[in-house]
Design an enzyme around this catalytic site. Structure first.
Site, short mmCIF file in Angstrom:
data_model
loop_
_atom_site.label_atom_id
_atom_site.label_comp_id
_atom_site.label_asym_id
_atom_site.label_seq_id
_atom_site.Cartn_x
_atom_site.Cartn_y
_atom_site.Cartn_z
N CYS A 155 6.40 -0.33 3.57
CA CYS A 155 7.05 0.71 2.77
C CYS A 155 6.85 0.32 1.32
CB CYS A 155 8.52 0.87 3.15
SG CYS A 155 9.48 -0.66 3.19
N ASP A 166 12.96 -3.13 4.27
CA ASP A 166 13.96 -2.20 4.81
C ASP A 166 13.36 -1.36 5.94
OD1 ASP A 166 16.25 -2.82 3.19
OD2 ASP A 166 15.19 -1.92 1.49
#
Length: 832
Positions: free
Chosen positions: A420, A425
């Site tokens: 990401c 996360d």
């Protein structure tokens, strides 16, 4: 809803001048945990959600509400300090259940990270709310990591072993080298570099100089040198270069890799040779095929967000720069969207639950909608409200992305690189969930621990930032209150209701718990929610139950243990977490060990033979629902457990286990009785054989004794029987009948058989009483033949020498076998 200790039932006069005290009353100390200390207490506090009254204690670990009557802990009103996201105080003149004459309440509203909103009511003029608020302001916002309760408690009996050893053991399992032994010495020396045909364990980051948020050891392609690894790290955000998180245990060579975004720039034309070589090495040649395997580069972000990051130097890869690759975007929103979504879900549950923070029942609330010229209640509108929260949509996006990744690896034997922005996360969510689908080991207790410690803890998910806790780095002390409007505008609010996603309209005071509210986000909670959805779809595939996941989340949020403190492995090592704090895994293992397989953490439906391989749920099944055990346990406590199949099956299983145990005990007792009866039958048979033998011996002895008796009676001698059986009889020159009775009196008879003592020595002395011996009698001739003193002149009785030595003609020990060999003729005894 009206409790016996409700607001109106309290005698407020005794609280008007009640001073605040941190002393612990009698009976409360036993409710405290190890090293837990009372800081402030408030007497006569009312829990508005359920209209219960009690005493509120602020300790160094939690808000503890104890009932006035039973002195039991009120679960809804008791919350660990680190679970508090924010809290506010304000006035309210009257509540829905209070009369106009009731005194105005001083309210304290607490928002929890575990889906509950609590409202405490304080009587005015007591200054109790002010004291509690100040204590919360101080102890829910620690400026130092060491101020947390877990450091005061220490490891206690839950000592933590070295997590680095466990990480290397998991690496060895993935490489098929589980037979290697790993020790602390190997970790310190860096002598843990092991490889298989394609991959190797590298210690290039052993001092965290290359990447401070990566673990000390990494799995990289075997033919990529450490120098090339370091060069590739400069092309990725925060140095989080592509490394292997999971590799296929078979011979396919497919891997799951993770990284952060590349520095391609706004024009997406920046390149790095070392990075491209490293990524290409993830696609080893498929066995038996000439072509190389395909590589999927999955960007968890929406494509527009990835392009926007290009302005900051980031962005996403171009498939033209990476051979045999395809770039895919999943469109999962960022941490801020997840935070707002969970806040809206919490508002929804509080509004429509049975323990609402404003004390109003959900079916009495008017949603304010019109339909067909009629009003709809909020219960009809609640379904739309739940959808507006967006939480279930986010869960579905993460699930769908993870299943897509697992399918590429399992069905195509392709390698997948996931990233990401920072790679800690959404990347962690996707990689760990895909690993859970691919590897059945991760669906066990031991494997689940290894998965969390590897992908979440070792690879640097920033738990402190996401939970709003202090870190090793400097901390800002300035409180920040996010002013956000709740998007769930269809929820009508009572005068007491304030949404958790927005600030109070006229608050007297407020505080956001997080050190940096903009970094707080329930990313890990969302991942555990996804695991619960898979557990619902595949109830036989997981060794652990939903109850385990709930307790696991509670332990993580409460920070009772040190496992999830800090933002990286490096920070936990620097702060000495492993030695100073207890280990959550040891605590959970002890809980299960206390009850064995009957413990609620064990999934009673678990059957590893049913799902030995990959789990690939079809798209139609990826429709998530509310997780009742977690989402509804505070808002709808009875509905969270009512009708739960697992609970009913567990009860039936416990009863069956008890019956099975009783059956086994009865069978064991029956078997014991059977064995005892067999022994008794054998003993009885043995006794019968002994009895028969004794009878035969007695009969034989009687025949022998009868023959001797007749012989001695014919001699007219006195016979003395003596032995250890004290059996004696004198036979003199008596009439035959008298001598017969005398012999009979010396024997014992038992149930028709003669008893004999095989050990008895029987002595017989024979003395001749009558000196007149007939010279022609057979006895006289026998005497002359047997006498050792005989002479050629014949017997000189009674002047013979035998008479001079004691008048004893014959003395001997009776030997019945010898008598059997003697030939005793009837002529010796004369005619009968």
């Amino acid at each position: 809803m009206d409790g016996t200790g409700s607001w109106d039932a309290l005698d407020w006069t005794k609280f008007d001048e009640q001073p605040m005290s941190a002393s612990v009353p009698h009976g409360v100390a036993e409710l405290l945990m190890e090293a837990e200390e009372v800081l402030v207490q408030g007497i006569g506090v009312v829990l508005v959600n359920t209209d219960e009254a009690g005493t509120l204690y602020v300790t160094n670990f939690r808000l503890l509400l104890v009932s006035e009557g039973s002195r039991n802990i009120i679960g809804l009103g008791t919350i660990p300090l680190t679970v508090i996201e924010k809290f506010n105080k304000h006035k309210h003149s009257s509540a829905p259940r209070q009369s106009d004459k009731s005194p105005s309440k001083r309210l304290l509203q607490v928002f929890g990270k575990d889906m509950r909103i609590i409202v405490y009511g304080f009587r005015p003029k007591t200054k109790q709310r002010h004291a509690v608020f100040d204590a919360l302001w101080r102890y829910t916002r620690p400026t130092l990591l060491g101020e947390l309760y877990t450091f005061a408690c220490g490891p206690s009996k839950f000592n933590n072993s070295n997590p680095k050893v466990r990480l290397v053991k998991e690496y060895l399992r993935l490489l098929g080298k589980s037979s290697f032994n790993v020790s602390d010495t190997m970790i310190e020396d860096g002598s843990f570099s092991v490889s298989n045909e394609w991959w190797r364990i590298s210690s290039v980051n052993s001092n965290y100089s290359m990447c401070s948020t990566y673990p000390f050891s990494l799995i990289v392609p075997k033919f990529i040198s450490d120098e090339e690894v370091m060069q590739a790290s400069t092309f990725r955000a925060r140095g989080r270069l592509p490394v292997i998180s999971w590799c296929h245990p078979g011979c396919t060579g497919a891997v799951l890799a993770r990284s952060s975004q590349p520095f391609v720039g706004i024009m997406m034309n920046m390149r790095n040779v070392a990075d491209e070589k490293l990524v290409a090495a993830l696609c080893i040649q498929v066995a038996g095929k000439e072509s190389r395997r395909k590589l999927y580069i999955t960007d968890a972000r929406p494509k527009k967000n990835a392009l926007a990051n290009g302005a900051k130097g980031g962005g996403s890869e171009s498939s033209s720069n990476y051979s045999q690759s395809e770039v895919v975007f999943f469109g999962i929103d960022n941490i801020h969207a997840m935070r707002d979504s969970l806040a809206r879900l919490r508002d929804y549950l509080d509004t429509h639950g049975s323990t609402s923070s404003d004390g109003m029942l959900s079916f009495l609330r008017d949603g304010g909608w019109t339909w067909g010229k009629g009003n709809l209640s909020s219960m009809s509108a609640s379904v739309s409200t739940l959808g507006d929260s967006g939480w279930l949509s986010h869960i579905q996006s993460v699930l769908a992305g993870s299943v897509w990744i697992a399918a590429r690896v399992a069905l195509e034997s392709s390698s997948v690189l996931v990233h990401c922005s920072d790679g800690w996360d959404r990347t962690t969510q996707l990689v760990s969930l895909a690993s859970l689908l691919l590897d059945p080991y991760y669906r066990t207790f031991k494997g689940f621990q290894a998965l969390v410690e590897k992908d979440w803890l070792a690879f640097g998910h920033p738990f402190s930032d996401r939970m709003g806790l202090p870190t090793v780095s400097a901390i800002s002390n300035a409180p920040v209150e996010l002013s956000r409007q709740s998007s769930s505008g269809i929820i009508s609010t009572s005068p007491l209701r304030i949404h958790s996603g927005s600030a109070f309209s006229t608050p007297v005071g407020s505080s956001f718990h997080a050190q940096n509210p903009n970094d707080y986000s329930p990313i890990f909670l969302q991942w555990v929610d996804c695991v619960s959805q898979l557990l619902r779809m595949y109830p036989c595939a997981f060794e652990f139950s939903s109850a385990f996941l709930v307790d696991f989340l509670d332990c993580m949020l409460s920070c009772r243990f040190g496992n999830f403190l800090c933002n990286s492995e490096k920070e936990r090592q620097q702060s000495g977490i492993y030695d100073a704090c207890g280990c959550m895994w040891v605590y959970l293992n002890d809980l299960r060990a206390s009850e064995g397989l009957s413990h609620a953490h064990h999934n009673i439906f678990y059957d590893p033979t049913k799902h030995e391989g990959v789990l690939l749920p079809p798209a139609a099944t990826l429709a998530p629902t509310i997780w009742p055990q977690f989402h509804l346990r505070w808002a709808c406590p009875s509905e969270a457990q009512a009708g739960e199949v697992e609970a009913h099956c567990r009860t039936m299983t416990d009863k069956y286990a008890e019956m099975q145990k009783a059956k086994e005990m009865a069978e064991a007792k029956s078997k014991e009785l059977t064995i005892r009866m067999e022994y008794l039958a054998a003993d009885l048979q043995k006794d019968r054989r002994l009895y028969s033998s004794a009878v035969e011996k007695a009969k034989q002895a009687w025949r022998e004794n009868s023959a001797i008796k007749r012989a001695l009676q014919s001699l007219g001698c006195k016979v003395q029987f003596s032995g250890n059986a004290s059996c004696a009889s004198d036979i003199e020159s008596l009439p035959t009948e008298t001598r017969q009775r005398s012999l009979h009196s010396s024997l014992r008879e038992y149930e028709g058989g003669w008893l004999t003592d095989e050990k008895m020595d029987l002595s017989v002395s024979i003395t001749h009483m009558d000196g007149r011996v007939h010279p022609d009698s057979p006895v006289n001739k026998l005497c002359e033949n047997l006498c050792p003193f005989r002479t050629g002149e014949g017997c000189k009785w009674p002047d013979a020498e035998c008479a001079q030595v004691g008048s004893q003609f014959v003395g001997f020990k009776a030997n019945f076998d010898a008598f059997d060999r003697l030939s005793i003729h009837e002529c010796y005894f004369g005619s009968k």
